[in-house]
Write a protein that holds these residues in place. Sequence first.
Motif, PDB file in Angstrom:
ATOM      1  N   ALA A  86       1.055  -1.215   0.019  1.00 36.32           N
ATOM      2  CA  ALA A  86       0.061   0.370  -0.097  1.00 36.32           C
ATOM      3  C   ALA A  86       0.735   1.635   0.249  1.00 36.32           C
ATOM      4  N   LEU A  87       1.875   1.010   0.626  1.00 36.14           N
ATOM      5  CA  LEU A  87       2.996   2.415   1.037  1.00 36.14           C
ATOM      6  C   LEU A  87       3.317   2.711  -0.722  1.00 36.14           C
ATOM      7  N   ILE A  88       3.827   1.647  -1.196  1.00 30.93           N
ATOM      8  CA  ILE A  88       5.163   1.475  -2.527  1.00 30.93           C
ATOM      9  C   ILE A  88       3.598   1.603  -3.702  1.00 30.93           C
ATOM     10  N   ALA A  89       2.333   2.095  -4.075  1.00 31.21           N
ATOM     11  CA  ALA A  89       1.675   2.606  -4.559  1.00 31.21           C
ATOM     12  C   ALA A  89       1.595   4.350  -4.033  1.00 31.21           C
ATOM     13  N   GLN A  90       1.649   4.520  -3.501  1.00 28.51           N
ATOM     14  CA  GLN A  90       1.906   6.473  -3.326  1.00 28.51           C
ATOM     15  C   GLN A  90       3.081   6.916  -3.190  1.00 28.51           C
ATOM     16  N   ALA A  91       4.145   5.530  -3.496  1.00 33.48           N
ATOM     17  CA  ALA A  91       5.951   6.263  -3.926  1.00 33.48           C
ATOM     18  C   ALA A  91       6.036   6.541  -5.283  1.00 33.48           C
ATOM     19  N   ASP A  92       7.012   7.320  -5.415  1.00 34.92           N
ATOM     20  CA  ASP A  92       7.486   7.791  -6.740  1.00 34.92           C
ATOM     21  C   ASP A  92       8.972   6.519  -7.025  1.00 34.92           C
ATOM     22  N   VAL A  93       9.439   6.430  -5.750  1.00 35.47           N
ATOM     23  CA  VAL A  93      11.360   5.569  -6.521  1.00 35.47           C
ATOM     24  C   VAL A  93      10.912   4.889  -5.141  1.00 35.47           C
ATOM     25  N   LEU A  94      11.479   3.736  -6.121  1.00 36.85           N
ATOM     26  CA  LEU A  94      11.831   2.594  -4.438  1.00 36.85           C
ATOM     27  C   LEU A  94      12.876   2.543  -4.721  1.00 36.85           C
ATOM     28  N   ILE A  95      13.988   2.240  -4.211  1.00 34.59           N
ATOM     29  CA  ILE A  95      15.739   1.767  -4.081  1.00 34.59           C
ATOM     30  C   ILE A  95      15.880   0.360  -3.313  1.00 34.59           C
ATOM     31  N   GLU A  96      16.591  -0.278  -3.741  1.00 32.72           N
ATOM     32  CA  GLU A  96      16.635  -2.337  -2.729  1.00 32.72           C
ATOM     33  C   GLU A  96      18.901  -2.103  -3.896  1.00 32.72           C
ATOM     34  N   ASN A  97      18.866  -2.946  -2.771  1.00 36.16           N
ATOM     35  CA  ASN A  97      20.384  -3.470  -3.037  1.00 36.16           C
ATOM     36  C   ASN A  97      20.568  -4.973  -2.841  1.00 36.16           C
ATOM     37  N   PHE A  98      20.129  -5.689  -2.664  1.00 36.51           N
ATOM     38  CA  PHE A  98      19.695  -6.939  -2.299  1.00 36.51           C
ATOM     39  C   PHE A  98      20.592  -7.307  -3.710  1.00 36.51           C
ATOM     40  N   ARG A  99      21.268  -9.394  -2.971  1.00 35.19           N
ATOM     41  CA  ARG A  99      21.416  -9.869  -4.168  1.00 35.19           C
ATOM     42  C   ARG A  99      20.017 -10.885  -5.572  1.00 35.19           C
ATOM     43  N   PRO A 100      20.837 -10.561  -6.538  1.00 36.40           N
ATOM     44  CA  PRO A 100      19.602 -10.844  -7.609  1.00 36.40           C
ATOM     45  C   PRO A 100      18.900 -11.762  -6.855  1.00 36.40           C
ATOM     46  N   GLY A 101      17.904 -11.210  -7.688  1.00 30.91           N
ATOM     47  CA  GLY A 101      16.905 -12.665  -7.167  1.00 30.91           C
ATOM     48  C   GLY A 101      15.714 -12.617  -5.513  1.00 30.91           C
ATOM     49  N   THR A 102      16.549 -11.869  -5.004  1.00 35.04           N
ATOM     50  CA  THR A 102      16.085 -11.173  -3.600  1.00 35.04           C
ATOM     51  C   THR A 102      14.529 -11.037  -3.691  1.00 35.04           C
ATOM     52  N   MET A 103      14.644  -9.940  -3.932  1.00 35.02           N
ATOM     53  CA  MET A 103      13.040  -9.015  -4.308  1.00 35.02           C
ATOM     54  C   MET A 103      12.191  -9.484  -4.837  1.00 35.02           C
ATOM     55  N   GLU A 104      12.396 -10.756  -5.802  1.00 33.51           N
ATOM     56  CA  GLU A 104      11.436 -10.917  -6.628  1.00 33.51           C
ATOM     57  C   GLU A 104      11.394 -12.161  -5.635  1.00 33.51           C
ATOM     58  N   LYS A 105      11.578 -12.827  -5.409  1.00 32.19           N
ATOM     59  CA  LYS A 105      11.065 -14.395  -4.060  1.00 32.19           C
ATOM     60  C   LYS A 105      10.273 -13.880  -3.465  1.00 32.19           C
ATOM     61  N   LEU A 106      10.427 -12.470  -3.105  1.00 29.85           N
ATOM     62  CA  LEU A 106       9.748 -11.731  -1.708  1.00 29.85           C
ATOM     63  C   LEU A 106       8.573 -11.424  -2.212  1.00 29.85           C
ATOM     64  N   GLY A 107       8.706 -11.024  -3.175  1.00 31.84           N
ATOM     65  CA  GLY A 107       7.261 -10.699  -4.167  1.00 31.84           C
ATOM     66  C   GLY A 107       7.141  -9.044  -4.039  1.00 31.84           C
ATOM     67  N   PHE A 108       8.639  -8.596  -4.522  1.00 33.88           N
ATOM     68  CA  PHE A 108       8.423  -7.403  -4.395  1.00 33.88           C
ATOM     69  C   PHE A 108       9.912  -6.894  -5.384  1.00 33.88           C
ATOM     70  N   GLY A 109       9.482  -7.452  -6.264  1.00 37.03           N
ATOM     71  CA  GLY A 109      10.548  -7.710  -7.780  1.00 37.03           C
ATOM     72  C   GLY A 109       9.728  -5.830  -8.888  1.00 37.03           C
ATOM     73  N   TYR A 110      10.543  -5.826  -9.569  1.00 38.93           N
ATOM     74  CA  TYR A 110      10.210  -4.495 -10.526  1.00 38.93           C
ATOM     75  C   TYR A 110       8.726  -4.840 -11.148  1.00 38.93           C
ATOM     76  N   ASP A 111       8.838  -6.230 -11.796  1.00 36.35           N
ATOM     77  CA  ASP A 111       7.541  -6.828 -12.712  1.00 36.35           C
ATOM     78  C   ASP A 111       6.402  -6.313 -11.157  1.00 36.35           C
ATOM     79  N   ALA A 112       6.573  -7.397  -9.726  1.00 37.94           N
ATOM     80  CA  ALA A 112       5.494  -7.005  -9.280  1.00 37.94           C
ATOM     81  C   ALA A 112       4.600  -5.139  -8.337  1.00 37.94           C
TER      82      ALA A 112
END
Length: 399
Positions: A86-112
């Motif tokens: 819900a917070l992401i839906a109202q944001a302008d920028v998201l910054i992450e620096n986990f190892r490749p694939g981590t955010m996707e596994k958590l459901g927060f990859g770019y496509d999602a």
Amino acid sequence: MKPLEGLLVLDFSQFLAGPSAALRLGDMGARVIKIERPGTGELNRQLSIKNQMVDGDSMLFHTINRGKESYAANLKDSEDAASVKALIAQADVLIENFRPGTMEKLGFGYDAVKELNSGIVYATVTGYGQEGPWRDKPGQDLLIQSLSGLAWLNGNADQPPVPFGLAVADMFAGAHLVQGILACLVRRGRTGQGGRVEVSLLESALDLQFEVLTTHLNDGGELPQRSAVNNAHAYLGAPYGIYETKNGYLALAMGSVIRLGELLACEALAAYQDPKSWFTQRDEIKQILVDHLQTRTTDEWLQILEPADYWCADVLTWKRLFAHDGFKALGMVQDVGREDGARRLRTTRCPIRINGERLFDTNAAPKVGEHNASIEQEFKLRDAQPSVGQHQPDGGERI
């Protein structure tokens, strides 16, 4: 008004590169909310420099996360994840620096995330990029310096590779990330289209060497040779380097060896009339300067060279730098502190000026989850599911 006021940045990143990018956006007016794990928060909170801790967190964490808010959430918990979405839906920028694939596994990859917010700028820092055999190696600054050739360029010819005394790969990657984010925000202001920005520590370390790498790539593949005497730049001839004087050190940049010999009353330099010899006989010239410059103090040499506009400088310690009027005129130091009056911290300010104004921020780094209640109330995170698809963040039209 600071230029990025009205923008909301969500900082999922940790350690230095990603958080430093979020810090710079915050310095220029953006609101930065740090998304952290409950309890321990970001790992950098415990990564101390010289074992210095301030109000329970490392000095390093305070340095890179001043002025931010903290929202603690377990991304593997469905309720917490829904609030973050819900917070992401109202944001302008998201910054992450986990190892490749981590955010996707958590459901927060770019496509999602793009499904939640089509106008968001999604910014990623990795160690070595998203592909290739190094993809999953740990992206740590010293390792990057070593693999990229940076350490090999430093030191004299007879010395082993010498790393920089600070995390240059991290810092440049953070700066490059800010550049990409701002570029996407400008495009979004024209088209409404968000975008994905990616940088890696390795690519930033390579870009840092663009001058010498370009020379190498167009020089038949011949490797540069470090000077055996006071090396400072593998592709530059004498006198380029730092020299000991009678009471300190003197830096000499590019300049005529003949003119330098005249100014320093060093007759031995007159033998090197051909500018080509300033590189081919670089070490011999430098050794002459090593012996000659130790006969007088740094100030004595400066009084000769500076009026002649020969490029030179004293070599200052931080103590001498801080005492100098040239440093004081910049106003680079600021005091930050937490709202509860805990120990205050002295740190540097943002180096950018807008309309002649320096950018200061007196707010220190937040405690873990310090702003959960206020953020949940303001953004209605617990009583509303995120809208999907076409959300255009507030402020997009101003960028």
